[in-house]
Design a protein around this motif. Structure first.
Motif, PDB file in Angstrom:
ATOM      1  N   THR A 131      -7.725  -0.791   5.848  1.00 19.45           N
ATOM      2  CA  THR A 131      -7.357  -0.128   4.599  1.00 19.45           C
ATOM      3  C   THR A 131      -7.066   1.335   4.894  1.00 19.45           C
ATOM      4  OG1 THR A 131      -8.641  -1.570   3.137  1.00 19.45           O
ATOM      5  CG2 THR A 131      -8.215   0.647   2.338  1.00 19.45           C
ATOM      6  N   THR A 132      -6.078   1.880   4.207  1.00 13.44           N
ATOM      7  CA  THR A 132      -5.789   3.306   4.290  1.00 13.44           C
ATOM      8  C   THR A 132      -6.106   3.944   2.949  1.00 13.44           C
ATOM      9  OG1 THR A 132      -4.027   2.977   5.910  1.00 13.44           O
ATOM     10  CG2 THR A 132      -4.006   5.045   4.681  1.00 13.44           C
ATOM     11  N   VAL A 133      -6.879   5.017   2.967  1.00 10.55           N
ATOM     12  CA  VAL A 133      -7.216   5.766   1.762  1.00 10.55           C
ATOM     13  C   VAL A 133      -6.381   7.040   1.759  1.00 10.55           C
ATOM     14  CG1 VAL A 133      -9.045   6.916   0.451  1.00 10.55           C
ATOM     15  CG2 VAL A 133      -9.518   4.787   1.681  1.00 10.55           C
ATOM     16  N   LEU A 134      -5.713   7.312   0.642  1.00 12.40           N
ATOM     17  CA  LEU A 134      -4.760   8.410   0.537  1.00 12.40           C
ATOM     18  C   LEU A 134      -5.408   9.574  -0.220  1.00 12.40           C
ATOM     19  CD1 LEU A 134      -1.640   6.266  -0.415  1.00 12.40           C
ATOM     20  CD2 LEU A 134      -2.469   6.890   1.860  1.00 12.40           C
ATOM     21  N   MET A 135      -5.663  10.668   0.489  1.00  9.93           N
ATOM     22  CA  MET A 135      -6.422  11.785  -0.075  1.00  9.93           C
ATOM     23  C   MET A 135      -5.509  12.956  -0.432  1.00  9.93           C
ATOM     24  SD  MET A 135      -9.510  10.668  -0.178  1.00  9.93           S
ATOM     25  CE  MET A 135     -10.445  12.173  -0.494  1.00  9.93           C
ATOM     26  N   TYR A 138       0.884   0.675   6.774  1.00  8.58           N
ATOM     27  CA  TYR A 138      -0.429   1.308   6.791  1.00  8.58           C
ATOM     28  C   TYR A 138      -1.412   0.598   7.714  1.00  8.58           C
ATOM     29  CZ  TYR A 138       1.001   4.391   3.044  1.00  8.58           C
ATOM     30  OH  TYR A 138       1.655   5.343   2.310  1.00  8.58           O
ATOM     31  N   SER A 139      -1.016  -0.560   8.257  1.00  8.86           N
ATOM     32  CA  SER A 139      -1.880  -1.194   9.243  1.00  8.86           C
ATOM     33  C   SER A 139      -1.592  -0.657  10.639  1.00  8.86           C
ATOM     34  CB  SER A 139      -1.672  -2.713   9.237  1.00  8.86           C
ATOM     35  OG  SER A 139      -0.359  -3.036   9.667  1.00  8.86           O
ATOM     36  N   ASN A 140      -0.467   0.073  10.800  1.00 13.46           N
ATOM     37  CA  ASN A 140      -0.098   0.654  12.087  1.00 13.46           C
ATOM     38  C   ASN A 140       0.525   2.019  11.845  1.00 13.46           C
ATOM     39  OD1 ASN A 140       0.830   1.379  14.563  1.00 13.46           O
ATOM     40  ND2 ASN A 140       2.331  -0.266  14.769  1.00 13.46           N
ATOM     41  N   PRO A 141      -0.264   3.072  11.937  1.00 12.73           N
ATOM     42  CA  PRO A 141       0.239   4.396  11.557  1.00 12.73           C
ATOM     43  C   PRO A 141       1.360   4.908  12.432  1.00 12.73           C
ATOM     44  CG  PRO A 141      -1.901   4.559  12.602  1.00 12.73           C
ATOM     45  CD  PRO A 141      -1.669   3.115  12.337  1.00 12.73           C
ATOM     46  N   TYR A 142       1.648   4.252  13.559  1.00  9.04           N
ATOM     47  CA  TYR A 142       2.710   4.743  14.423  1.00  9.04           C
ATOM     48  C   TYR A 142       3.903   3.791  14.449  1.00  9.04           C
ATOM     49  CZ  TYR A 142      -1.081   7.725  15.743  1.00  9.04           C
ATOM     50  OH  TYR A 142      -2.131   8.595  15.696  1.00  9.04           O
ATOM     51  N   MET A 192       5.562  -9.328   1.990  1.00  3.63           N
ATOM     52  CA  MET A 192       4.669  -9.212   0.829  1.00  3.63           C
ATOM     53  C   MET A 192       4.186  -7.774   0.720  1.00  3.63           C
ATOM     54  SD  MET A 192       1.237 -11.406  -0.004  1.00  3.63           S
ATOM     55  CE  MET A 192       0.056 -10.434   0.899  1.00  3.63           C
ATOM     56  N   PRO A 193       4.290  -7.163  -0.456  1.00  6.09           N
ATOM     57  CA  PRO A 193       3.848  -5.766  -0.609  1.00  6.09           C
ATOM     58  C   PRO A 193       2.360  -5.623  -0.341  1.00  6.09           C
ATOM     59  CG  PRO A 193       5.166  -6.483  -2.496  1.00  6.09           C
ATOM     60  CD  PRO A 193       4.852  -7.703  -1.689  1.00  6.09           C
ATOM     61  N   ALA A 194       1.989  -4.496   0.223  1.00  4.39           N
ATOM     62  CA  ALA A 194       0.575  -4.223   0.465  1.00  4.39           C
ATOM     63  C   ALA A 194      -0.147  -4.072  -0.872  1.00  4.39           C
ATOM     64  CB  ALA A 194       0.412  -2.961   1.300  1.00  4.39           C
ATOM     65  N   GLN A 195      -1.416  -4.491  -0.904  1.00  5.52           N
ATOM     66  CA  GLN A 195      -2.211  -4.392  -2.123  1.00  5.52           C
ATOM     67  C   GLN A 195      -2.745  -2.973  -2.280  1.00  5.52           C
ATOM     68  OE1 GLN A 195      -5.550  -7.066  -2.270  1.00  5.52           O
ATOM     69  NE2 GLN A 195      -6.450  -6.055  -4.053  1.00  5.52           N
ATOM     70  N   ARG A 196      -2.550  -2.408  -3.474  1.00  3.31           N
ATOM     71  CA  ARG A 196      -3.010  -1.053  -3.761  1.00  3.31           C
ATOM     72  C   ARG A 196      -4.089  -1.069  -4.834  1.00  3.31           C
ATOM     73  NH1 ARG A 196       0.568   3.262  -2.250  1.00  3.31           N
ATOM     74  NH2 ARG A 196       2.279   2.467  -0.979  1.00  3.31           N
ATOM     75  N   GLY A 197      -4.898  -0.041  -4.812  1.00  3.15           N
ATOM     76  CA  GLY A 197      -5.937   0.083  -5.828  1.00  3.15           C
ATOM     77  C   GLY A 197      -6.504   1.486  -5.800  1.00  3.15           C
ATOM     78  N   HIS A 198      -7.619   1.688  -6.516  1.00  5.20           N
ATOM     79  CA  HIS A 198      -8.219   3.019  -6.609  1.00  5.20           C
ATOM     80  C   HIS A 198      -9.707   2.984  -6.274  1.00  5.20           C
ATOM     81  CE1 HIS A 198      -4.681   3.606  -9.364  1.00  5.20           C
ATOM     82  NE2 HIS A 198      -4.586   4.671  -8.596  1.00  5.20           N
ATOM     83  N   LEU A 199     -10.156   4.031  -5.605  1.00  2.00           N
ATOM     84  CA  LEU A 199     -11.576   4.286  -5.421  1.00  2.00           C
ATOM     85  C   LEU A 199     -11.974   5.459  -6.299  1.00  2.00           C
ATOM     86  CD1 LEU A 199     -12.011   4.178  -1.520  1.00  2.00           C
ATOM     87  CD2 LEU A 199     -12.535   2.365  -3.150  1.00  2.00           C
ATOM     88  N   TYR A 200     -13.239   5.473  -6.715  1.00  2.00           N
ATOM     89  CA  TYR A 200     -13.769   6.578  -7.513  1.00  2.00           C
ATOM     90  C   TYR A 200     -14.908   7.204  -6.725  1.00  2.00           C
ATOM     91  CZ  TYR A 200     -10.912   4.774 -11.263  1.00  2.00           C
ATOM     92  OH  TYR A 200      -9.826   4.364 -12.012  1.00  2.00           O
ATOM     93  N   LEU A 201     -14.694   8.423  -6.264  1.00  2.00           N
ATOM     94  CA  LEU A 201     -15.650   9.088  -5.387  1.00  2.00           C
ATOM     95  C   LEU A 201     -16.434  10.134  -6.164  1.00  2.00           C
ATOM     96  CD1 LEU A 201     -13.228   9.728  -2.389  1.00  2.00           C
ATOM     97  CD2 LEU A 201     -14.715   7.731  -2.766  1.00  2.00           C
ATOM     98  N   PRO A 202     -17.732  10.289  -5.879  1.00  2.00           N
ATOM     99  CA  PRO A 202     -18.531  11.318  -6.567  1.00  2.00           C
ATOM    100  C   PRO A 202     -17.911  12.698  -6.376  1.00  2.00           C
ATOM    101  CG  PRO A 202     -19.929   9.849  -5.291  1.00  2.00           C
ATOM    102  CD  PRO A 202     -18.524   9.525  -4.906  1.00  2.00           C
ATOM    103  N   TYR A 203     -17.881  13.468  -7.451  1.00  2.00           N
ATOM    104  CA  TYR A 203     -17.258  14.787  -7.404  1.00  2.00           C
ATOM    105  C   TYR A 203     -18.036  15.710  -8.321  1.00  2.00           C
ATOM    106  CZ  TYR A 203     -13.321  18.013  -6.778  1.00  2.00           C
ATOM    107  OH  TYR A 203     -12.526  19.077  -6.428  1.00  2.00           O
ATOM    108  N   GLY A 204     -18.624  16.752  -7.771  1.00  2.00           N
ATOM    109  CA  GLY A 204     -19.449  17.619  -8.599  1.00  2.00           C
ATOM    110  C   GLY A 204     -20.739  16.922  -8.991  1.00  2.00           C
ATOM    111  N   SER A 257      -4.034  -3.251   4.147  1.00  4.49           N
ATOM    112  CA  SER A 257      -3.066  -3.869   5.042  1.00  4.49           C
ATOM    113  C   SER A 257      -2.846  -5.319   4.618  1.00  4.49           C
ATOM    114  CB  SER A 257      -3.592  -3.833   6.482  1.00  4.49           C
ATOM    115  OG  SER A 257      -2.810  -4.651   7.314  1.00  4.49           O
ATOM    116  N   ASN A 258      -1.596  -5.762   4.669  1.00  8.21           N
ATOM    117  CA  ASN A 258      -1.334  -7.170   4.345  1.00  8.21           C
ATOM    118  C   ASN A 258      -1.266  -8.030   5.596  1.00  8.21           C
ATOM    119  OD1 ASN A 258       1.099  -6.348   5.384  1.00  8.21           O
ATOM    120  ND2 ASN A 258       2.239  -6.506   3.471  1.00  8.21           N
ATOM    121  N   THR A 259      -1.609  -7.440   6.756  1.00 10.25           N
ATOM    122  CA  THR A 259      -1.612  -8.208   8.003  1.00 10.25           C
ATOM    123  C   THR A 259      -2.988  -8.272   8.654  1.00 10.25           C
ATOM    124  OG1 THR A 259      -1.008  -6.235   9.293  1.00 10.25           O
ATOM    125  CG2 THR A 259       0.799  -7.605   8.461  1.00 10.25           C
TER     126      THR A 259
END
Length: 360
Positions: free
Chosen positions: A32-36, A306-310, A1-13, A25-27
């Motif tokens: 959760t992994t946040v991609l910066m 993304y539940s196991n970075p290695y 099953m594909p991992a669930q993706r979404g968006h966060l909105y972080l304060p900026y300025g 993670s689907n396991t």
């Protein structure tokens, strides 16, 4: 099953927000992994945790990794109850010059904080004439020139190489960036290689390429605030030096050597820290010889778990270089400091050693 993706909105300025992607993670319902797209300090991590708590309070195990692109998506508004996901109205891509500066700041800030930044390092990192952005055929030619195999093989294999940093004296090393496959984080990694002590490149070096790459990536992640890093083209992404970095992180965690030992061996070539790192390296090699051999990495690495970075071996078997990016005019949010971006060193190719250049 594909991992669930979404968006966060972080304060900026003052009143803006920046949109970043997350992957659940689907396991494990807590992971959760946040991609910066830029480097992360403690203030940013607090904002990320707070935003995720609002989104899903069960996601308490949050890891930070890099986005696939340096592009920053900004909205002129902050999230509200009526508009929790304000549509970004501006996408900013840093220029090559901005990425040079950010990657430079990553390494210089890290070395300054460690008390090891010298005029020689400053001069080497300031020389943007040695950072090259060739077209893909020319980049593939560099892969061939630095041990990537026959031209026909290298042209295909070079897709998975983010960058090459040539060997030589500090101040005399060139970086070649893959035009289709690199980020600021790649460039930061390469910048660490540009100031790597010459003893680590000398014939008969006591530390293997795997150990040097693990040290380089460990410092890159420490400097940029990442927990792990991925790289590669869509459909071919994998962990960047995942196992090499894990070996270094485990050695530090178990007290075999310290962050300070890594810095002194890497930047100064100091003997006693190198002794400790070599001892751990040799112990890991002996332990590995008693276990099942790791299968050869395929040309198309498995997607990151993304539940196991290695879970995936690094897709790039050579040397890479990068570091923290802290100074980016126009990209820093008040209270967080400005942001930067990173890179890789020489060529090795999947599951392959190379002593001619360093690649990622």
């Amino acid at each position: 099953m594909p991992a669930q993706r979404g968006h966060l909105y972080l304060p900026y300025g003052n009143d803006q927000s920046v949109r970043v992607e997350y992957v659940h993670s689907n396991t494990d319902s807590s992971k959760t992994t946040v991609l910066m797209p830029f480097t992360v300090n403690d203030a940013w991590k607090r904002e990320i945790r707070a935003a995720m708590q609002v989104k899903d309070a069960n996601r308490t195990n949050i890891r930070i990794s890099n986005a696939a692109s340096d592009k920053i998506h900004l909205s002129s508004r902050r999230p509200t109850a009526s508009t929790p996901s304000p549509e970004p109205d501006l996408a900013m891509s840093p220029t090559p010059q901005q990425n040079n500066q950010r990657a430079r700041n990553v390494v210089s800030n890290y070395l300054q904080q460690s008390g090891m930044y010298t005029g020689e390092h400053q001069s080497a990192l300031a020389d943007d004439s040695r950072v090259h952005r060739p077209d893909y055929p020319d980049f593939a030619s560099q892969v061939v020139a630095h041990g990537g195999g026959a031209p026909a093989q290298a042209f295909e294999r070079a897709q998975d190489v983010e960058a090459i940093t040539t060997r030589g004296p500090i101040g005399g090393r060139d970086v070649y960036l893959n035009p289709n496959n690199h980020t600021m984080f790649t460039q930061a990694h390469e910048n660490f290689h540009r100031v790597e002590h010459p003893s680590l490149q000398a014939p008969g070096s006591r530390l293997t390429d795997s150990t040097v790459e693990g040290m380089t990536e460990y410092m890159t992640q420490s400097a940029t605030g990442l927990d792990f890093r991925t790289g590669g083209l869509p459909g071919r992404r994998g962990m960047v030096y995942g196992r090499d970095t894990e070996a270094v992180r485990n050695a530090v965690g178990s007290g075999q050597y310290s962050d300070r030992d890594i810095q002194r061996a890497y930047v100064r070539g100091s003997e006693s820290p190198t002794d400790r790192i070599e001892s751990a390296q040799n112990g890991q090699a002996a332990a590995g010889a008693r276990t099942t051999t790791t299968p050869r990495q395929s040309a198309n690495p498995a997607p990151p778990d993304y539940s196991n970075p290695y879970s995936s071996a690094a897709a790039y078997r050579g040397n890479s270089q990068g570091g923290p990016g802290y100074g980016a005019p126009g990209y820093g949010a008040p209270g967080h400091g400005s942001q930067g971006y990173g890179g890789g060193r020489g060529y090795g190719g999947p599951a392959q050693q190379n002593r001619g250049g360093r690649s990622q």
